[in-house]
Structures are given as C-alpha cells and as structure tokens.
Design a protein around this motif. Structure first.
Motif, PDB file in Angstrom:
ATOM      1  N   SER A 179     -18.620   6.954 -53.606  1.00  0.00           N
ATOM      2  CA  SER A 179     -17.597   8.008 -53.632  1.00  0.00           C
ATOM      3  C   SER A 179     -17.878   9.041 -52.557  1.00  0.00           C
ATOM      4  O   SER A 179     -16.954   9.543 -51.906  1.00  0.00           O
ATOM      5  N   TRP A 180     -19.144   9.347 -52.334  1.00  0.00           N
ATOM      6  CA  TRP A 180     -19.519  10.276 -51.264  1.00  0.00           C
ATOM      7  C   TRP A 180     -19.474   9.584 -49.906  1.00  0.00           C
ATOM      8  O   TRP A 180     -18.970  10.136 -48.933  1.00  0.00           O
ATOM      9  N   GLY A 181     -20.030   8.390 -49.860  1.00  0.00           N
ATOM     10  CA  GLY A 181     -20.178   7.701 -48.589  1.00  0.00           C
ATOM     11  C   GLY A 181     -18.871   7.186 -48.028  1.00  0.00           C
ATOM     12  O   GLY A 181     -18.646   7.222 -46.814  1.00  0.00           O
ATOM     13  N   GLY A 182     -17.986   6.673 -48.900  1.00  0.00           N
ATOM     14  CA  GLY A 182     -16.742   6.082 -48.440  1.00  0.00           C
ATOM     15  C   GLY A 182     -15.504   6.907 -48.722  1.00  0.00           C
ATOM     16  O   GLY A 182     -14.437   6.627 -48.177  1.00  0.00           O
ATOM     17  N   GLY A 183     -15.622   7.878 -49.613  1.00  0.00           N
ATOM     18  CA  GLY A 183     -14.483   8.736 -49.904  1.00  0.00           C
ATOM     19  C   GLY A 183     -13.492   8.166 -50.897  1.00  0.00           C
ATOM     20  O   GLY A 183     -12.402   8.716 -51.076  1.00  0.00           O
ATOM     21  N   ILE A 184     -13.848   7.061 -51.555  1.00  0.00           N
ATOM     22  CA  ILE A 184     -12.999   6.507 -52.605  1.00  0.00           C
ATOM     23  C   ILE A 184     -13.865   6.149 -53.796  1.00  0.00           C
ATOM     24  O   ILE A 184     -15.082   5.952 -53.668  1.00  0.00           O
ATOM     25  N   ARG A 185     -13.222   6.037 -54.940  1.00  0.00           N
ATOM     26  CA  ARG A 185     -13.927   5.571 -56.122  1.00  0.00           C
ATOM     27  C   ARG A 185     -13.842   4.041 -56.185  1.00  0.00           C
ATOM     28  O   ARG A 185     -12.767   3.473 -56.039  1.00  0.00           O
ATOM     29  N   VAL A 186     -14.986   3.420 -56.394  1.00  0.00           N
ATOM     30  CA  VAL A 186     -15.065   1.968 -56.512  1.00  0.00           C
ATOM     31  C   VAL A 186     -15.607   1.626 -57.891  1.00  0.00           C
ATOM     32  O   VAL A 186     -16.062   2.499 -58.627  1.00  0.00           O
ATOM     33  N   ARG A 187     -15.560   0.354 -58.241  1.00  0.00           N
ATOM     34  CA  ARG A 187     -16.075  -0.045 -59.551  1.00  0.00           C
ATOM     35  C   ARG A 187     -17.602  -0.007 -59.550  1.00  0.00           C
ATOM     36  O   ARG A 187     -18.238  -0.134 -58.504  1.00  0.00           O
ATOM     37  N   ASN A 188     -18.181   0.129 -60.726  1.00  0.00           N
ATOM     38  CA  ASN A 188     -19.628   0.124 -60.855  1.00  0.00           C
ATOM     39  C   ASN A 188     -20.205  -1.177 -60.291  1.00  0.00           C
ATOM     40  O   ASN A 188     -19.671  -2.255 -60.514  1.00  0.00           O
ATOM     41  N   GLY A 189     -21.288  -1.044 -59.559  1.00  0.00           N
ATOM     42  CA  GLY A 189     -21.954  -2.192 -58.971  1.00  0.00           C
ATOM     43  C   GLY A 189     -21.571  -2.465 -57.539  1.00  0.00           C
ATOM     44  O   GLY A 189     -22.253  -3.224 -56.847  1.00  0.00           O
ATOM     45  N   SER A 190     -20.485  -1.848 -57.077  1.00  0.00           N
ATOM     46  CA  SER A 190     -19.999  -2.096 -55.723  1.00  0.00           C
ATOM     47  C   SER A 190     -20.434  -0.982 -54.782  1.00  0.00           C
ATOM     48  O   SER A 190     -20.582   0.168 -55.189  1.00  0.00           O
ATOM     49  N   LEU A 191     -20.625  -1.342 -53.529  1.00  0.00           N
ATOM     50  CA  LEU A 191     -20.973  -0.366 -52.493  1.00  0.00           C
ATOM     51  C   LEU A 191     -19.868  -0.341 -51.437  1.00  0.00           C
ATOM     52  O   LEU A 191     -19.777  -1.234 -50.593  1.00  0.00           O
ATOM     53  N   ASN A 192     -18.997   0.644 -51.548  1.00  0.00           N
ATOM     54  CA  ASN A 192     -17.928   0.874 -50.568  1.00  0.00           C
ATOM     55  C   ASN A 192     -16.998  -0.335 -50.403  1.00  0.00           C
ATOM     56  O   ASN A 192     -16.567  -0.656 -49.300  1.00  0.00           O
ATOM     57  N   VAL A 193     -16.698  -0.985 -51.524  1.00  0.00           N
ATOM     58  CA  VAL A 193     -15.653  -2.008 -51.553  1.00  0.00           C
ATOM     59  C   VAL A 193     -14.702  -1.627 -52.680  1.00  0.00           C
ATOM     60  O   VAL A 193     -15.089  -1.601 -53.849  1.00  0.00           O
ATOM     61  N   GLY A 194     -13.453  -1.293 -52.306  1.00  0.00           N
ATOM     62  CA  GLY A 194     -12.497  -0.788 -53.267  1.00  0.00           C
ATOM     63  C   GLY A 194     -11.995  -1.845 -54.230  1.00  0.00           C
ATOM     64  O   GLY A 194     -12.277  -3.042 -54.095  1.00  0.00           O
TER      65      GLY A 194
END
Length: 467
Positions: free
Chosen positions: A101-116
């Motif tokens: 959320s900080w690094g990519g600016g969007i909320r993603v699902r738990n377990g994911s790193l900057n993949v919406g």
C-alpha cells in the motif's frame, strides 16, 4: 516517469476502493514548504500500541528516560496521526499487503507484493525514486527479501518466493540492501548461489559487522548478517560473539545514510524493525521489548540526522498491530514488570535449550539464570506438557516450541498479557518529522502514504479521486 508507467502504477480497479479516475499532477503550490530531498520511512513491524507503551515504560524505569519515539510527542517535535491498515482482501492486513500500500499506492490482497486484484503492477516507490536520481535502499532485522522491504522494491504475487525476490533485487541495483536472509542469496539458495552474480554486477557484499562498518561509497551494497532473521536484540546483547559479528538496526541505518547522504539528488531509505513482529507472534515479551527499543535507538539516530540536515522527511509507523500486548494491574505489578530487567534471553532462545527429559529443577534453574525469576513447579509441569501439543506449521515457529503456553505462564510473573498470536486490525500510530510533515492529516489510509512521499519530494503523484 513516463505516462505509461504512471498509468500502470495507478490502475485502481483491483483496490476495492471507489474512485473516479487518475490524473498527473506536475506541480503543487510550494509556498512556505521546503522540499524533502531525503525520505526515511521507519517501520516497527507488527507494533501494537501496547508494544510502544510497554517499551516506553520499560525505558523510563530501566534507564530513567523516555523512548525516542514518545519523546517526540512529549517535546512536541513531530506530527501525529492514526492510520487505517486494511488490505484489499481483509480488514486485517499482512505485511506484504501493508508495505505494498505504501510502496505501490494501491491496496492488494494479503500475501501479494504490488500485484493488484486484477493483476495490475504499480511501479514500486523505490524504483520511482531511483529513476529520479535518488540513491535508495532498505535495512531490516529480518531477511532483506521479507515482505516489508520487498513491498517498496518489487512486484511478485507471492511473498513466499524469497529466493526469487533475491534475484529480482539483483536487476534493480539499488544502493543499499542490508539485513538477514543469507540463505536466499548464498549457497543454500534452492535456485543456486546468487552472491557471485552480485559481485560480478559490481556490488560490495558484507557478511559481518566489521565488513559493514568498512564499506565505502564506491559500490552498491548487499549486507547479509544472518541466515534467516537476525538474532533478537536481548539475545545479541547477552552473547559476546553476536555483539562482535552482528550490527544493530541503528548501526545498519546510519551506515546506509552515510553511504547515500552525499548524493546530489538525495536518497530514500526504508528501515524495518522486523523482529518486533516475530516476537509478537511468539508472545515473547523480552524479544518484543528489546527489539522495539533497538528500533527506537534507530529512530533517535535518524531524528538527530534529520534535525541537522533540515531536508529529510522522517516517517515512523507500523504496518499493523500484532497480538495486542498490555500491562495489566495486579498485586506487586511494578515489581513484576521490573523483573523484565533481569531477562538475558528471549523465549525463543530459552525454549530451544529445554530438553523434555530435563528435570523440573534443571528447568527452574535454566529459567532463573536466563530470565531472572523462579518458576513454580506446577508451571514447569504445564510447560512440559505443552511441548507435546504443538501443531507443526505455526507461523515463525519452525522448531515447534510452546510459545503460547509459555507466554501465558510468563504473564503471571510479569503482568504483561496478550490478546492473541496474530495480526490485528487496529488503527496504528503514524508520526512524521521534517519537511512535508505539516501536511499530515489526523487520520489517513495506508495507501495514501505513497502519494504523500511523492508530493513531499516534489514528484508527480498518482491521484486516487474517490467518489
């Protein structure tokens, strides 16, 4: 940043948030506001508010002084806010979604790193800063491939692929990456040893405190100071060999600043006290307090640097609560809490020494020597019984130790109790110091920090306009 990467970073359909659209903003009114040439984001991973409180109380009673973090409040030197930490898939986030959320600016699902949620891959913020000429880096007390540093750096759908993350870092050629996680880079790595590749790509590789302190600015740096997570601070302080070989979080942080601070375009650094989270998962009170204070030492060093520098925005926060420890009232409460001052080792270390064939008296003596209190016979019997009840596969418990039972037992001797053994959905502390901090609102959502940092650095934002 080109238009394409901006749009890629701003795809919001996977966020689970209402909005109308995206636009570039090339400039903002800057009257009366100084640009943040440098940005340092400090994350005490898994720090419940109770953790911050307990560490401050301990510091006051043990050392006669407040923690550096709460000292900023007491001296009215920082701006304070609360932050909503939810992910796209849950009200209770994990570290991967939180950092994304900080690094990519969007909320993603738990377990994911900057993949919406729909597969979109926003460009992580350290890549953006690197493209603009800043030096960038991360330091942590857990593997440098772990979720919190990775969320500022890369896009991958599974945080568990730490050996893959290590290889993704190689292509980025960031300036400073230091922490634990040697097994994801070195000879134990399933996909082959990456360290020769890092050396070929021009990196300096440090594997001890002495090697780290000797580093200069001539090369990008990879520092690997433990096979997995670095030792708990309470264990490091009681082990001369670890004191000699293992840098503290504050030492890694200040070395990273030293290596990057003279860059004409500034630097961006993420600092993580990752073992705070691991201790909370284990209900390990001495592991928790000592690692929170190790993080706090780094906070103090960073604030000293930022005060003298005048161009550095410091952001201090956590990604989520964990286990919600608290100090509860009981008879002889002060005396029980003060017994923490006698702890020489973490619960992880202590439980790892116990052989189930040990006599009660041997276990009582072991606990007395290393944690300073005399455990009652009935509590020893209960502890030994629960070694047999452990279910394999618990988070951060590869050795299958009875953390929950021992945490419950210790609460009778310290008056620190726990609400659970996992993350919580609490709103968390968010503190800022330096240029840009005056724009912090009293309440924010975690993904808003991405644009906040870009704006402070006078870089184009991805605007999320909610309906």
């Amino acid at each position: 940043m080109n238009r394409r990467s901006l749009l890629k970073g701003g795809l919001l359909t996977g966020m689970g948030l209402p909005f109308l659209g995206i636009k570039d903003v090339a400039a903002f009114p800057m009257a009366g506001r100084k640009k943040a040439k440098n940005i340092i984001m400090m994350v005490s991973d898994g720090m419940s508010t109770g953790t911050l409180n307990i560490a401050d109380i301990y510091s006051n009673r043990m050392f006669g002084r407040s923690s550096k973090w709460l000292g900023l409040y007491r001296d009215n030197k920082a701006v304070r806010s609360l932050m909503d930490t939810a992910s796209a898939s849950s009200l209770v986030t994990d570290s991967a979604a939180a950092s994304s959320s900080w690094g990519g600016g969007i909320r993603v699902r738990n377990g994911s790193l900057n993949v919406g949620m729909n597969g979109d891959k926003p460009q992580p913020i350290l890549q953006k800063f690197k493209e603009k000429g800043k030096k960038v880096g991360c330091v942590t007390s857990v593997p440098i491939t772990h979720a919190t540093p990775a969320g500022f750096c890369i896009n991958i759908d599974n945080r568990g692929g730490q050996d893959i993350i290590a290889e993704l870092y190689l292509g980025l050629k960031f300036d400073v990456m230091m922490g634990g996680g040697h097994k994801y880079f070195g000879a134990k790595r399933p996909g082959g040893n990456l360290i020769p590749k890092y050396l070929t790509q021009g990196y300096a590789v440090a594997e001890s405190r002495a090697e780290m302190l000797a580093l200069d600015k001539s090369k990008p740096v990879l520092g690997l100071f433990a096979d997995d997570g670095m030792p708990y601070e309470v264990d490091r302080l009681s082990t001369p060999a670890l004191i000699k070989s293992t840098p503290t979080l504050a030492e890694m942080t200040m070395k990273a600043i030293e290596l990057m601070k003279d860059n004409k375009d500034g630097f961006a650094l993420q600092v993580e006290g990752g073992k705070v989270d691991w201790a909370a998962h284990s209900n390990d009170i001495s592991g928790l307090v000592f690692d929170q204070l190790a993080f706090d030492e780094a906070v103090g060093k960073v604030i000293d640097f930022a005060e003298k520098d005048g161009e550095t925005l410091v952001i201090i926060t956590t990604d989520h609560g964990n286990s919600n420890p608290g100090l509860f009232n009981a008879n002889d409460g002060n005396k029980k809490f003060d017994s923490l001052q006698n702890f020489k080792h973490s619960n992880t270390w202590l439980l790892g020494q116990i052989n189930q064939s040990f006599s009660e008296q041997k276990i009582i003596a072991l606990i007395k020597e290393n944690q300073g209190f005399e455990m009652k016979s009935e509590d020893v019997k209960s502890l030994l019984g629960h070694f047999k009840d452990i279910v394999p596969g618990q988070l951060y418990n590869e050795s299958n130790l009875p953390f929950y039972e021992y945490g419950k037992i210790l609460s009778k001797y310290t008056d620190v109790q726990w609400a659970g053994m996992n993350h919580s959905g609490d709103y968390v502390e968010l503190t800022m110091f330096g240029p840009g901090s005056e724009n912090l609102k009293p309440f924010v959502k975690n993904y808003e920090l991405h644009n906040f940092m870009l704006k402070a650095a006078e870089m184009p934002e991805v605007f999320l306009v909610k309906a």
